[in-house]
Every structure is written in structure tokens, then in C-alpha cells.
Design a protein around this motif. Structure first.
Motif, PDB file in Angstrom:
ATOM      1  N   TYR A  37      -3.598  -3.400   5.124  1.00  0.00           N
ATOM      2  CA  TYR A  37      -4.421  -4.133   4.169  1.00  0.00           C
ATOM      3  C   TYR A  37      -3.645  -5.356   3.693  1.00  0.00           C
ATOM      4  O   TYR A  37      -2.422  -5.335   3.568  1.00  0.00           O
ATOM      5  CB  TYR A  37      -4.773  -3.253   2.963  1.00  0.00           C
ATOM      6  N   GLN A  39      -3.464  -8.155   0.509  1.00  0.00           N
ATOM      7  CA  GLN A  39      -3.854  -8.416  -0.873  1.00  0.00           C
ATOM      8  C   GLN A  39      -3.345  -9.806  -1.271  1.00  0.00           C
ATOM      9  O   GLN A  39      -2.198  -9.950  -1.683  1.00  0.00           O
ATOM     10  CB  GLN A  39      -3.309  -7.342  -1.816  1.00  0.00           C
ATOM     11  N   SER A  42      -4.001 -12.377  -6.769  1.00  0.00           N
ATOM     12  CA  SER A  42      -5.153 -12.330  -7.679  1.00  0.00           C
ATOM     13  C   SER A  42      -6.485 -12.122  -6.961  1.00  0.00           C
ATOM     14  O   SER A  42      -7.546 -12.444  -7.493  1.00  0.00           O
ATOM     15  CB  SER A  42      -5.233 -13.612  -8.519  1.00  0.00           C
ATOM     16  N   ARG A  43      -6.436 -11.590  -5.775  1.00  0.00           N
ATOM     17  CA  ARG A  43      -7.684 -11.341  -5.046  1.00  0.00           C
ATOM     18  C   ARG A  43      -7.719  -9.911  -4.526  1.00  0.00           C
ATOM     19  O   ARG A  43      -6.732  -9.193  -4.552  1.00  0.00           O
ATOM     20  CB  ARG A  43      -7.820 -12.340  -3.896  1.00  0.00           C
ATOM     21  N   GLN A  44      -8.870  -9.520  -4.044  1.00  0.00           N
ATOM     22  CA  GLN A  44      -9.042  -8.132  -3.650  1.00  0.00           C
ATOM     23  C   GLN A  44      -8.335  -7.815  -2.352  1.00  0.00           C
ATOM     24  O   GLN A  44      -8.089  -8.679  -1.513  1.00  0.00           O
ATOM     25  CB  GLN A  44     -10.535  -7.808  -3.521  1.00  0.00           C
ATOM     26  N   MET A  45      -8.032  -6.548  -2.191  1.00  0.00           N
ATOM     27  CA  MET A  45      -7.398  -6.046  -0.989  1.00  0.00           C
ATOM     28  C   MET A  45      -8.442  -5.986   0.123  1.00  0.00           C
ATOM     29  O   MET A  45      -9.545  -5.476  -0.073  1.00  0.00           O
ATOM     30  CB  MET A  45      -6.837  -4.648  -1.276  1.00  0.00           C
ATOM     31  N   LEU A  47      -9.180  -5.228   4.455  1.00  0.00           N
ATOM     32  CA  LEU A  47      -8.684  -4.569   5.660  1.00  0.00           C
ATOM     33  C   LEU A  47      -8.349  -5.617   6.723  1.00  0.00           C
ATOM     34  O   LEU A  47      -9.151  -6.489   7.019  1.00  0.00           O
ATOM     35  CB  LEU A  47      -9.743  -3.607   6.188  1.00  0.00           C
ATOM     36  N   PHE A  91      -0.055  -4.141   2.753  1.00  0.00           N
ATOM     37  CA  PHE A  91       0.143  -2.708   2.561  1.00  0.00           C
ATOM     38  C   PHE A  91      -0.193  -1.956   3.844  1.00  0.00           C
ATOM     39  O   PHE A  91      -1.252  -2.165   4.439  1.00  0.00           O
ATOM     40  CB  PHE A  91      -0.755  -2.191   1.435  1.00  0.00           C
ATOM     41  N   PHE A 107      -0.763   4.797   0.479  1.00  0.00           N
ATOM     42  CA  PHE A 107      -0.189   3.477   0.704  1.00  0.00           C
ATOM     43  C   PHE A 107       1.328   3.483   0.680  1.00  0.00           C
ATOM     44  O   PHE A 107       1.960   4.325   0.032  1.00  0.00           O
ATOM     45  CB  PHE A 107      -0.662   2.517  -0.396  1.00  0.00           C
ATOM     46  N   LYS A 109       4.674   0.806  -0.303  1.00  0.00           N
ATOM     47  CA  LYS A 109       4.918  -0.037  -1.475  1.00  0.00           C
ATOM     48  C   LYS A 109       4.553  -1.502  -1.231  1.00  0.00           C
ATOM     49  O   LYS A 109       4.501  -2.285  -2.181  1.00  0.00           O
ATOM     50  CB  LYS A 109       6.382   0.049  -1.895  1.00  0.00           C
TER      51      LYS A 109
END
Lengths: 117, 115
Positions: A37, A39, A42-45, A47, A91, A107, A109
Motif C-alpha cells: 500500500y 500512503q 495527508s492522503r488516503q492509503m 493499493l 506499507f 501491516f 511499520k
């Protein structure tokens, strides 16, 4: 219990170059899925790519590919022709398949990747 | 576009004052998850709902509760926030029968600060 380890907290790469992010995992399950993933700040994770453990062929999605070594429990992500928009936290994640019943995403780290112009 | 929306993006709460974070989805996914993400740590699953069935992780503190009044909404309640609960809280959804194909869809998260 399953664990996911990402040993590189931070990495940087020059634009247009190739970078490889490492991930190892530990499990006693034979059927599972692996995911990367992304990220962005400041935005969404979202795929990036997924791999089914029973498939020997490594998954590819455009500039993203994986090197899946089941025996070594290794699942690295290669980003080719890096772009500034690839700057993000990455991730690695594991999901067990309990005979058709899903496990939950576990997940690592994360690795903070910076692409430099 | 179908999506997962978390409100608010930033939440500041006082030590010990109950706070609620919300998540909504337009994907009609039957599973909704709450993850806690602290700096330099892996996102940690707190609990999830499969339809109306609530599934709590064994190590999730009792201070954290969740509600899912309908398919579209899910709430995270922190009854008495402590300084250690400051984190990014991520909501995610999945369609149980297709989770292998598509993974989870995440919201943008709520950054919780406890003062």
C-alpha cells in the motif's frame, strides 16, 4: 501469529531511477495474500500491488513489480522510473486465507520513500 | 466516486473527554475496520464489523468502542482519551467475498490530538 517486517524506515531515490523496498514476513499459514500500500502525505492509503502466495509468477502493475520469495518469506517492491508522485509511505501487508475465510490485514511499520528531482 | 469518508480530518480533544470519530462509505462493502496508526509504527487493527457482527481484537483497550448503525456508517468512540491515544485513526472497508482481489479501501484518516 503473523508478523511483517520492513527494515528500511526511510529511503530516497533520484527521479527516473529504480528503487527496491524490502519486506519480510513470518507465518505458519500456507495460503495467504501479500499487498503493498502507498500512503501519500495527508492522503488516503491506496493499493499498489498484490500477490497470491500460491502463484509463483511475480505480480507487476506498470512501473511497480514485486519479487516474491515464498521459501524465504520475502516480498520486495521494485519501483522503476521513479516519479515525484511516488513520494509516500509504503506499507507491506499480509492477509491469511483460512480456507476461504479472510484474515485481517497485518501491516509492517512502513518505509518512507522520497523521490528527489 | 464511491469512497470512504472520515470526519473530521483533525480532532482535538481534552484528556478524559469522550470523543467520537466517524466513517461513512458509499461502496456498500459489508466489512468495516478501524485501525490506529501511530508515528513510526505499523497500523494496528482495533476492531471490525462484518455486517452487524462486531469483532474486537484481543488487545484493544476497553476504552475503545465502536458502533455500526447501518451498512454505510461506522463510529469509533473513545470513552476517556489519554495522551497515549493520540494517533491517526484509519477507517477501511472491504467486500468480504472479494477482499483477496481488491484488498481494503481506506479513508483519509482522522488525526486525533489529546491535550
Amino acid at each position: 501469529a503473523q508478523t511483517v517486517t520492513q527494515s528500511q524506515p526511510e529511503m530516497s531515490v533520484q527521479e527516473a531511477e529504480t528503487v527496491t523496498l524490502s519486506c519480510t514476513y513470518d507465518t505458519s499459514e500456507n495460503n495467504y495474500y501479500l499487498f503493498w500500500y502507498k500512503q501519500p502525505p495527508s492522503r488516503q492509503m491506496i493499493l499498489v500491488i498484490r500477490q497470491e502466495a500460491y502463484k509463483q509468477q511475480n505480480a507487476t502493475e506498470n512501473r511497480f513489480s514485486v519479487n516474491f520469495q515464498k521459501a524465504a518469506k520475502s516480498f520486495s517492491l521494485k519501483i522503476s522510473d521513479s516519479q515525484l508522485g511516488d513520494t509516500a509511505m509504503y506499507f507491506c501487508a499480509f492477509m491469511a486465507n483460512y480456507g476461504g475465510s479472510q484474515g485481517n490485514l497485518i501491516f509492517g511499520k512502513g518505509t518512507k520513500l522520497s523521490v528527489k528531482p | 466516486d464511491a469512497m470512504v469518508i472520515q470526519n473530521p480530518r483533525y480532532q482535538v480533544t481534552q484528556f478524559g473527554k469522550p470523543v467520537t470519530l466517524s466513517c461513512s462509505q458509499t461502496l456498500n462493502h459489508n466489512v468495516m475496520y478501524w485501525y490506529q496508526q501511530k508515528s513510526s509504527q505499523a497500523p494496528k487493527l482495533l476492531f471490525h464489523y462484518y455486517d452487524k457482527d462486531f469483532n474486537n481484537e484481543a488487545d484493544t483497550p476497553d476504552n475503545f468502542q465502536s458502533r455500526r448503525p447501518n451498512t454505510s456508517f461506522c463510529f469509533l468512540d473513545i470513552r476517556s482519551p489519554g495522551l497515549g491515544d493520540a494517533a491517526m485513526y484509519l477507517c477501511a472497508t472491504s467486500r468480504r467475498s472479494r477482499v483477496w482481489d481488491y484488498g481494503y479501501t481506506f479513508g483519509s484518516g482522522t488525526r486525533l490530538t489529546v491535550v
